[in-house]
Design a protein around this motif. Structure first.
Motif, PDB file in Angstrom:
ATOM      1  N   PRO A 173       5.296  -0.846  20.533  1.00  4.86           N
ATOM      2  CA  PRO A 173       6.343  -1.692  21.112  1.00  4.86           C
ATOM      3  C   PRO A 173       5.848  -3.079  21.545  1.00  4.86           C
ATOM      4  N   LYS A 174       4.539  -3.317  21.444  1.00  4.88           N
ATOM      5  CA  LYS A 174       4.010  -4.592  21.944  1.00  4.88           C
ATOM      6  C   LYS A 174       4.430  -5.745  21.031  1.00  4.88           C
ATOM      7  N   THR A 175       4.763  -6.871  21.657  1.00  9.84           N
ATOM      8  CA  THR A 175       5.186  -8.030  20.859  1.00  9.84           C
ATOM      9  C   THR A 175       4.268  -9.233  21.064  1.00  9.84           C
ATOM     10  N   ASP A 176       3.200  -9.078  21.907  1.00 10.34           N
ATOM     11  CA  ASP A 176       2.256 -10.197  22.083  1.00 10.34           C
ATOM     12  C   ASP A 176       1.642 -10.524  20.725  1.00 10.34           C
ATOM     13  N   VAL A 177       1.694 -11.782  20.369  1.00 12.19           N
ATOM     14  CA  VAL A 177       1.252 -12.138  19.012  1.00 12.19           C
ATOM     15  C   VAL A 177      -0.254 -11.922  18.839  1.00 12.19           C
ATOM     16  N   MET A 178      -1.015 -12.193  19.910  1.00 12.04           N
ATOM     17  CA  MET A 178      -2.468 -11.969  19.784  1.00 12.04           C
ATOM     18  C   MET A 178      -2.766 -10.494  19.518  1.00 12.04           C
ATOM     19  N   HIS A 179      -1.999  -9.638  20.148  1.00 12.33           N
ATOM     20  CA  HIS A 179      -2.164  -8.189  19.923  1.00 12.33           C
ATOM     21  C   HIS A 179      -1.869  -7.866  18.452  1.00 12.33           C
ATOM     22  N   LEU A 180      -0.767  -8.418  17.970  1.00 13.02           N
ATOM     23  CA  LEU A 180      -0.400  -8.155  16.562  1.00 13.02           C
ATOM     24  C   LEU A 180      -1.464  -8.692  15.609  1.00 13.02           C
ATOM     25  N   LEU A 181      -1.966  -9.891  15.926  1.00  9.66           N
ATOM     26  CA  LEU A 181      -2.967 -10.511  15.034  1.00  9.66           C
ATOM     27  C   LEU A 181      -4.258  -9.704  14.990  1.00  9.66           C
ATOM     28  N   ILE A 182      -4.729  -9.334  16.191  1.00  3.45           N
ATOM     29  CA  ILE A 182      -6.046  -8.677  16.232  1.00  3.45           C
ATOM     30  C   ILE A 182      -5.957  -7.197  15.874  1.00  3.45           C
ATOM     31  N   TRP A 183      -5.003  -6.497  16.462  1.00  3.91           N
ATOM     32  CA  TRP A 183      -5.000  -5.033  16.318  1.00  3.91           C
ATOM     33  C   TRP A 183      -4.107  -4.509  15.196  1.00  3.91           C
ATOM     34  N   HIS A 184      -3.165  -5.314  14.740  1.00  7.34           N
ATOM     35  CA  HIS A 184      -2.328  -4.881  13.614  1.00  7.34           C
ATOM     36  C   HIS A 184      -2.811  -5.532  12.311  1.00  7.34           C
ATOM     37  N   ALA A 185      -3.024  -6.866  12.357  1.00  7.75           N
ATOM     38  CA  ALA A 185      -3.425  -7.567  11.134  1.00  7.75           C
ATOM     39  C   ALA A 185      -4.929  -7.466  10.890  1.00  7.75           C
ATOM     40  N   GLY A 186      -5.696  -7.381  11.967  1.00 11.95           N
ATOM     41  CA  GLY A 186      -7.159  -7.330  11.829  1.00 11.95           C
ATOM     42  C   GLY A 186      -7.634  -6.230  10.891  1.00 11.95           C
ATOM     43  N   PRO A 187      -7.190  -4.983  11.129  1.00  8.93           N
ATOM     44  CA  PRO A 187      -7.650  -3.905  10.226  1.00  8.93           C
ATOM     45  C   PRO A 187      -7.217  -4.124   8.781  1.00  8.93           C
ATOM     46  N   MET A 188      -6.063  -4.780   8.625  1.00  8.77           N
ATOM     47  CA  MET A 188      -5.572  -4.993   7.257  1.00  8.77           C
ATOM     48  C   MET A 188      -6.467  -5.987   6.495  1.00  8.77           C
ATOM     49  N   VAL A 189      -7.070  -6.895   7.237  1.00 11.05           N
ATOM     50  CA  VAL A 189      -7.997  -7.845   6.611  1.00 11.05           C
ATOM     51  C   VAL A 189      -9.374  -7.185   6.447  1.00 11.05           C
ATOM     52  N   ALA A 190      -9.762  -6.436   7.493  1.00  7.22           N
ATOM     53  CA  ALA A 190     -11.123  -5.874   7.494  1.00  7.22           C
ATOM     54  C   ALA A 190     -11.300  -4.741   6.483  1.00  7.22           C
ATOM     55  N   LEU A 191     -10.298  -3.881   6.402  1.00  7.00           N
ATOM     56  CA  LEU A 191     -10.477  -2.679   5.558  1.00  7.00           C
ATOM     57  C   LEU A 191     -10.772  -2.999   4.083  1.00  7.00           C
ATOM     58  N   PRO A 192      -9.997  -3.911   3.449  1.00  2.21           N
ATOM     59  CA  PRO A 192     -10.329  -4.216   2.046  1.00  2.21           C
ATOM     60  C   PRO A 192     -11.724  -4.802   1.869  1.00  2.21           C
ATOM     61  N   VAL A 193     -12.145  -5.599   2.876  1.00  3.71           N
ATOM     62  CA  VAL A 193     -13.492  -6.198   2.781  1.00  3.71           C
ATOM     63  C   VAL A 193     -14.548  -5.090   2.865  1.00  3.71           C
TER      64      VAL A 193
END
Lengths: 223, 188
Positions: free
Chosen positions: A181-201
């Motif tokens: 339910p969190k909408t803080d953008v930093m949270h979304l960037l680091i914890w939602h988008a971060g793994p999506m960038v890191a995993l393929p690498v």
């Protein structure tokens, strides 16, 4: 072993095989697995309480479109690359990366807007729970996709594994969008988008040798 | 695609369809046909490398393992060439790695030559005779390295082979030369 002996061995070991369905057909099969398994796990983990309200917002809709696109395009690329001789144009290779890039760019734009309103937008929280949720939601679809790629004979293994990882990460990120339910953008960037960038690498670097090892064992067991 | 005519591709396609159904006779004919295409392709790409036949076998194994990935509704040649090219690239990569790890002998193994002019003439004649007995590709590489005094890189460029290939061929050529000269009565 001479080539004549190799040929004799191969003929002796010949068994009927069913040709793999076309990558497009297999993509639909994987899509069904994602829809069923991903949704089921997301529901078990608990959908976010404000889902109805969030779904009506442009940001949520944009995230969903970009994530579904990235996931579908990456899954398709991985399955196409699993078949020798199948052509994957440069555009089709770049499309999933572009879709994921659009999502990250959208988040950065959201962050810039939020930061202009309040410096608190830069604050970072700990969201390992979201990473754990993403992993849980993506586990089954990821395993299914890797199995499907492994059933083929990928010629460009690193690319196939990287796209499979991007697709799996997309499923995880999409699931987290529906459960966190969190909408803080930093949270979304680091914890939602971060793994999506890191995993393929990580998959490209460390996953490929492991996948090759598994493929060799899998091949050795194949008739 | 080069190396496979449309008629041949059509024939191989039919054989592959039957092979997928488990027809051993068709598979025998398919592998026989493919073996020729693979050998020609490997020879054109690598020249007469000592490990060329290993690549041919590896390609045949890969075709066997991946035969279920060919869709009979798709053309056969792109599938086949993709498998073959992939194995070839892997083989070149492996031999390049081996070539980098191995210390090639850049000089002919030391031979204690006799000091007298007569003995030297006899030694040169024996060396020339031994050189003639080498495989043509070994002779070519050694001549270019030792007589023309080219570097491994230059020989590779001139012959169209990889540097590791040149090193491996030279290494084996020197070993053969050593055996031949030893047999001719030289002491090391």
């Amino acid at each position: 072993m001479t080539t004549d002996e190799v040929v004799s061995t191969l003929i002796r070991n010949l068994k009927p095989v069913s040709p793999l369905p076309a990558p497009g057909v297999r993509m639909w099969a994987w899509g069904a697995i994602v829809a069923v398994a991903g949704s089921l796990v997301a529901v078990i983990l608990g959908l976010r309480p404000d889902l109805a309200h969030a779904a009506a917002t442009l940001n949520f809709q944009a995230h969903t479109v970009f994530l579904v696109s990235a996931t579908a395009l990456a899954g398709d690329a991985a399955l196409v690359l699993a078949i020798p001789g199948e052509q994957l144009s440069r555009a089709r290779q770049l499309a999933p990366i572009a879709a994921a890039g659009c999502w990250v760019t959208w988040l950065l734009m959201e962050l810039a807007a939020a930061a202009s309103r309040s410096p608190a937008a830069w604050s970072i929280d700990f969201g390992w729970g979201c990473v754990a949720k993403a992993v849980t939601i993506a586990a089954l679809p990821a395993a299914a996709l890797l199995l499907m790629v492994g059933r083929g004979a990928p010629v460009e293994v690193r690319h196939a594994v990287t796209f499979a990882a991007l697709a799996a990460a997309g499923v995880g990120a999409l699931g987290v969008e529906f459960t966190c339910p969190k909408t803080d953008v930093m949270h979304l960037l680091i914890w939602h988008a971060g793994p999506m960038v890191a995993l393929p690498v990580v998959a490209a670097v460390a996953g490929t040798p492991l996948f090759l090892l598994w493929m060799r064992r899998h091949e050795a067991a194949r008739p | 695609m080069g190396g496979m005519s449309p008629a041949q591709e059509h024939e191989l396609t039919l054989l592959m369809v039957a092979s997928q159904k488990g027809d051993a006779a068709a598979y025998d004919a398919l592998l026989g046909g493919l073996r020729g295409v693979v050998s020609g392709y490997v020879r054109r790409r690598l020249g007469s490398v000592p490990w060329g036949e290993d690549v041919v076998q590896d390609v045949l194994f890969s075709i066997h393992r991946a035969r279920h990935t060919w869709n009979p509704e798709r053309p056969f040649a792109p599938w086949f060439y993709a498998v073959m090219q992939s194995r070839l690239v892997d083989a070149i990569r492996v031999h390049k790695r081996i070539g980098m790890r191995e210390e090639p002998m850049d000089v002919v193994p030391p031979v204690v030559w006799s000091q007298s002019p007569e003995a030297e003439t006899i030694a040169q004649a024996d060396l020339a005779q031994a050189m003639r007995q080498l495989a043509p590709v070994q002779r070519l590489v050694i001549e270019r390295l030792k007589l023309a005094e080219l570097t491994v890189k230059q020989v590779a460029k001139e012959t169209g082979m990889s540097e590791s290939n040149v090193k491996v061929i030279a290494h084996r050529g020197y070993a053969a030369l050593k055996r031949l000269l030893t047999g001719a009565g030289y002491d090391h």
